[in-house]
Structures are given as C-alpha cells and as structure tokens.
Motif scaffolding. Structure first.
Motif, short mmCIF file in Angstrom:
data_model
loop_
_atom_site.label_atom_id
_atom_site.label_comp_id
_atom_site.label_asym_id
_atom_site.label_seq_id
_atom_site.Cartn_x
_atom_site.Cartn_y
_atom_site.Cartn_z
N ASP A 96 -3.34 -13.15 2.72
CA ASP A 96 -1.99 -12.62 2.99
C ASP A 96 -2.06 -11.32 3.78
O ASP A 96 -1.12 -10.97 4.49
N HIS A 97 -3.19 -10.61 3.65
CA HIS A 97 -3.29 -9.25 4.17
C HIS A 97 -3.95 -9.16 5.54
O HIS A 97 -4.12 -8.07 6.07
N ASP A 119 -13.14 -8.85 -9.76
CA ASP A 119 -12.80 -10.08 -10.47
C ASP A 119 -11.77 -9.83 -11.57
O ASP A 119 -11.34 -10.78 -12.24
N LYS A 120 -11.35 -8.59 -11.77
CA LYS A 120 -10.28 -8.27 -12.73
C LYS A 120 -8.90 -8.29 -12.07
O LYS A 120 -7.89 -7.98 -12.71
N LEU A 121 -8.90 -8.61 -10.81
CA LEU A 121 -7.66 -8.57 -10.03
C LEU A 121 -6.66 -9.63 -10.49
O LEU A 121 -7.02 -10.78 -10.76
N ARG A 122 -5.40 -9.22 -10.55
CA ARG A 122 -4.29 -10.15 -10.73
C ARG A 122 -3.28 -9.84 -9.63
O ARG A 122 -2.93 -8.68 -9.42
N VAL A 123 -2.86 -10.87 -8.94
CA VAL A 123 -1.93 -10.69 -7.82
C VAL A 123 -0.63 -11.40 -8.13
O VAL A 123 -0.62 -12.53 -8.61
N GLU A 124 0.47 -10.71 -7.84
CA GLU A 124 1.79 -11.36 -7.93
C GLU A 124 2.38 -11.44 -6.54
O GLU A 124 2.49 -10.43 -5.84
N GLU A 125 2.74 -12.65 -6.13
CA GLU A 125 3.46 -12.84 -4.86
C GLU A 125 4.89 -13.27 -5.17
O GLU A 125 5.12 -14.08 -6.08
N ARG A 126 5.81 -12.76 -4.43
CA ARG A 126 7.21 -13.20 -4.52
C ARG A 126 7.60 -13.77 -3.16
O ARG A 126 7.69 -13.04 -2.17
N GLU A 143 10.77 -14.06 2.91
CA GLU A 143 10.17 -12.74 2.73
C GLU A 143 9.07 -12.82 1.68
O GLU A 143 9.23 -13.46 0.64
N LEU A 144 7.97 -12.14 1.97
CA LEU A 144 6.82 -12.13 1.06
C LEU A 144 6.56 -10.72 0.55
O LEU A 144 6.39 -9.78 1.34
N SER A 145 6.52 -10.59 -0.76
CA SER A 145 6.13 -9.32 -1.39
C SER A 145 4.90 -9.58 -2.24
O SER A 145 4.80 -10.62 -2.90
N VAL A 146 3.97 -8.62 -2.22
CA VAL A 146 2.70 -8.78 -2.95
C VAL A 146 2.43 -7.53 -3.77
O VAL A 146 2.53 -6.40 -3.25
N TRP A 148 0.22 -1.60 -7.52
CA TRP A 148 0.88 -1.07 -6.32
C TRP A 148 1.25 -2.23 -5.39
O TRP A 148 0.68 -3.32 -5.48
N VAL A 149 2.20 -1.96 -4.52
CA VAL A 149 2.75 -3.00 -3.65
C VAL A 149 2.06 -2.96 -2.29
O VAL A 149 2.08 -1.93 -1.61
N SER A 150 1.45 -4.08 -1.91
CA SER A 150 0.74 -4.13 -0.62
C SER A 150 1.61 -4.71 0.49
O SER A 150 1.40 -4.40 1.67
N MET A 151 2.55 -5.57 0.15
CA MET A 151 3.50 -6.10 1.13
C MET A 151 4.88 -6.08 0.49
O MET A 151 5.04 -6.52 -0.65
N ASP A 152 5.84 -5.57 1.23
CA ASP A 152 7.17 -5.37 0.67
C ASP A 152 8.19 -6.11 1.53
O ASP A 152 8.59 -5.63 2.58
N LYS A 153 8.56 -7.29 1.10
CA LYS A 153 9.54 -8.11 1.81
C LYS A 153 9.12 -8.32 3.27
O LYS A 153 9.92 -8.13 4.19
#
Lengths: 154, 269
Positions: free
Chosen positions: B109-110, B192-199, B209-212, B224-229
C-alpha cells in the motif's frame, strides 16, 4: 567534461510542472537544479526495470575523444504513459539530450528530454522546463535552480 | 400572459443548470462493493510515495517524526534507504526491494500504489497490485484472524468486515520479521508484531479512499496513520494494467551502468 559551454542562465521563477517522483532512488546523487544539453549518437536503449537507460556517444570538440554518456529515465509503465516505447530509439540515431548530471562528475545523469532527428521530443520528470519544480521537490528553492546549456559535438 | 412568459424565460435556464449539476454528480456507491480498477486521483506519481508514506513523509519535519521505540529507532538507523531524509547514494542501499525480495504488506500500500485491480465475491476480496504484479486475499467469509500464526507471510493474513454499506475494514497480522521487510521506501521498520488496519471507503461510484493505521508495539510506542483517505478514482474497466516487475538480471545491469557510476562506486554490486 570536454564540452563547450554556450550559455548559463538562472531560472528565477517557479514553474508549475507536474514532476513524477522517482520510485527507485532519490536525488542524493544528482546535481539538483543543473541541466546540460548534449548532442550525440545513440548506442543503446535499454528498456527495463527499475529504470530505462539511454546510452549515447558525444563527439568531443576539436579532436577530443568521444565521451560515452549513460542517462536514466523512469520505469516502463511511466514511460509508456508519456509516449515512449521500447522502439523509441535505435543505435545510430542522432539525438539532442537534456539531462540532470550526477555530482560525481562522471558522464551519467537523469534524462529530462530528448529530441529525435525528426524533431519529435520526448520528456520525463517534468522535462527541461521542470527544473524549478524538481528543485522544489528536492527541498531547494527557486533561487537555487541553475540551468546550464552545454552543447557538445559541434 | 406576459408574466408566464417571463417565468418560463427565468425558470427554464435555471432548470437546465440545476439538471446539469445533478447529472454531473457521480452515482452513489454500490452496497458492499469496492471492485474495479482504481488509480490515484492525483496522478500516477501520487501513490509512489517515494519519500515515505503519504500521511507521514520522511522529510525531516517535526510533525512527521514517528513515535519510535528505542529498538525501532535502532532498526531504522540500520537501514540504508534510497529515499527520505537519510537517503544514501544509489549503490549503497540495503533495501530488500533492491534485491528483488517481495516488498510485503503494508509496503504494497505504501509503495508504487498505482493502478490497482480489486476483485471480489461473497467469500473474499482480492487486490491485484500493479507493482511487482502481486496479489493478496482479504477474507470476508466471517472467519477470524488466526490466533496462532501458522507461518509468517510477506503479505500476512487478512480478514475484512463491512462496517457500513460502503466501508470495508481490514485487519492484517502475521507478517515477516523485521530483517525481511520494510514499512516504506525510506527504511522505516516493521516487525512480526505488526497489526495493520485498512479502511477501504467507497465514497461514491467513482471514488475510493484508503486509510491505513500502523500498530507495531515493537517498533512504535503508539499506533499512527500512514495513509489518510488516499483518493483513488475508478478507471475504465478495459484498462490493461502494464507490467511492473523486479528482474535480478535487469537490476544488475542497471547498477553496473548507472548506480555505481552515479555513486562513484567501482565494480559490480
């Protein structure tokens, strides 16, 4: 660099140019804001990832040896979207290339635009008039933008 | 009679203008459907995110400093990225991408988020990324995330739930450890402890729109938010997405011709 410097001028205005950012590496190696123009003969057009590469020979002035230049463009999808193809060049084509050189002084740079023998122009990274926008993207201000026109092989 | 004529003269053009405005509006978003070929609204370059994730570019501005843990900062400093405020010259990187390793998730995504094809049925949503021609599956069949990760994956394990008619919220876990993958092209770390939420929110028929959100307690002290809408528009369904791949032999030739010379480095990589 065995070339004849013809003109030097500063671009003091900010140009509104769309400058796609390179996805593979940044500006650390480049002399940001500087541009040179070279006339040469194509030796190879390498259509590949991560960036396509145009190589050409520039005839030295006054009997100086030929200088071999290596210039990178963007990746194939970006090039296709701006009108370039795998067959845009063939060995022997006479071209006029505007490039942003590297700081190391070697004949290597980022190709900004090229004019083919038939007058067709192809550009990338905002083309030759995108200097101000590229400098701004790299964190430099318009006052830092200097365009040098260097014609070789005449 | 004259009054009626005047009313017609005034109302008819106004009605035409209003109808053109109404007809210019995109159709509403279909229910529970984000399928289609999507591309960045602001042009091809917008999803490249070469200088770091869109909402938090790695440009040295204090407002873009990430909340690193001490370990996260140490890992970041060990990375030699070709982009961002700490970029190295083209021949001196250690970015896994430049060895043609899978970039993994969430870097998919990034980095080079270009023309993106989304296919879906009643069981899953499949995302086909243009870069490296990779794909991932988001299960929407009601399953939960695995409590124990069977084996780590570059693209993790993803489940999605529709939280309303037009928003799919995706949780992803089980990604590769920190020595295999980066968060973005500027060398920010993940573990490996990462959890990602995508909207994934379909605003209307033509816009997505993609938010991560990044939650990795090993690397960062808080989410923290890496992508905002991040805005994407619907492309022509006949769009033929071009190839964009990493070829070791082409990369070697590129380094030999360009990267080494640009960096004053002799010899091959």
């Amino acid at each position: 660099m065995r070339t004849n410097r013809v003109t030097t001028f500063a671009v003091a205005v900010s140009l509104i140019v769309s400058v796609p950012l390179m996805g593979h590496h940044g500006n650390a190696a480049f002399d940001v804001g500087k541009e040179i123009t070279l006339k040469g003969t194509v030796t190879d057009w390498f259509w590949a990832n991560p960036h396509c590469i145009l190589q050409f020979d520039v005839k030295g002035a006054d009997g100086q040896p030929v200088e071999h230049w290596v210039t990178e463009t963007s990746n194939p999808p970006d090039m296709i979207a701006t009108g370039w193809t795998k067959t845009s060049f063939k060995s022997g084509d006479q071209v006029t290339v505007t490039a942003q050189p590297v700081k190391s002084g070697k004949p290597v740079g980022r190709l900004l635009q090229v004019v083919l023998p038939n007058g067709k122009m192809l550009s990338t990274f905002g083309g030759a008039k995108g200097a101000a926008a590229r400098a701004a993207a790299a964190g430099a201000g318009p006052a830092d933008v200097k365009v040098e026109e260097v014609i070789s092989g005449r | 009679m004259l009054n009626r004529f005047l009313v017609l003269i005034l109302v008819f053009p106004a009605g035409l203008t209003l109808s053109s405005v109404v007809f210019a509006q995109p159709a509403p978003a279909p229910r529970h459907d984000i399928s289609g070929t999507w591309e960045p609204v602001n042009g091809r370059g917008d999803g490249v995110q070469a200088g770091g994730v869109k909402a938090m570019p790695n440009d040295g501005k204090p407002e873009h400093d990430l909340p690193y843990t001490p370990h996260g900062l140490e890992v970041y400093r060990s990375h030699k990225a070709l982009e961002g405020k700490d970029a190295v010259l083209p021949a001196y990187y250690n970015d896994p991408r430049n060895f043609c390793e899978p970039i993994g998730f969430p870097r998919a995504d990034h980095y080079n988020l270009r023309q993106t094809q989304i296919l879906q049925n009643e069981f899953k949503v499949v995302i086909l990324y243009e870069y490296a021609q990779t794909w991932r599956v988001i299960w929407t069949d009601g399953r939960e995330l695995p409590k124990e990760i069977p084996e780590e994956r570059f693209y993790g394990y993803s489940v999605g739930k529709w939280v309303d008619d037009t928003t799919l919220v995706v949780q992803t876990v089980g990604m590769m450890p920190e020595d295999r993958v980066w968060l973005d092209s500027t060398g920010r770390p993940i573990s490996d402890k990462l959890r990602v939420e995508e909207r994934w929110h379909r605003v209307n028929h033509d816009r997505l729109e993609l938010s991560v959100t990044i939650d990795d307690p090993k690397m960062y002290t808080k989410p923290w938010v890496s992508m905002d809408k991040f805005p994407m528009k619907l492309a022509d369904p006949h769009t033929d997405v071009p190839e964009m791949y990493c070829s070791p032999s082409e990369l070697e030739k590129y380094n030999k011709l360009f990267g080494n010379a640009a960096s004053n480095k002799e010899g091959k990589q």
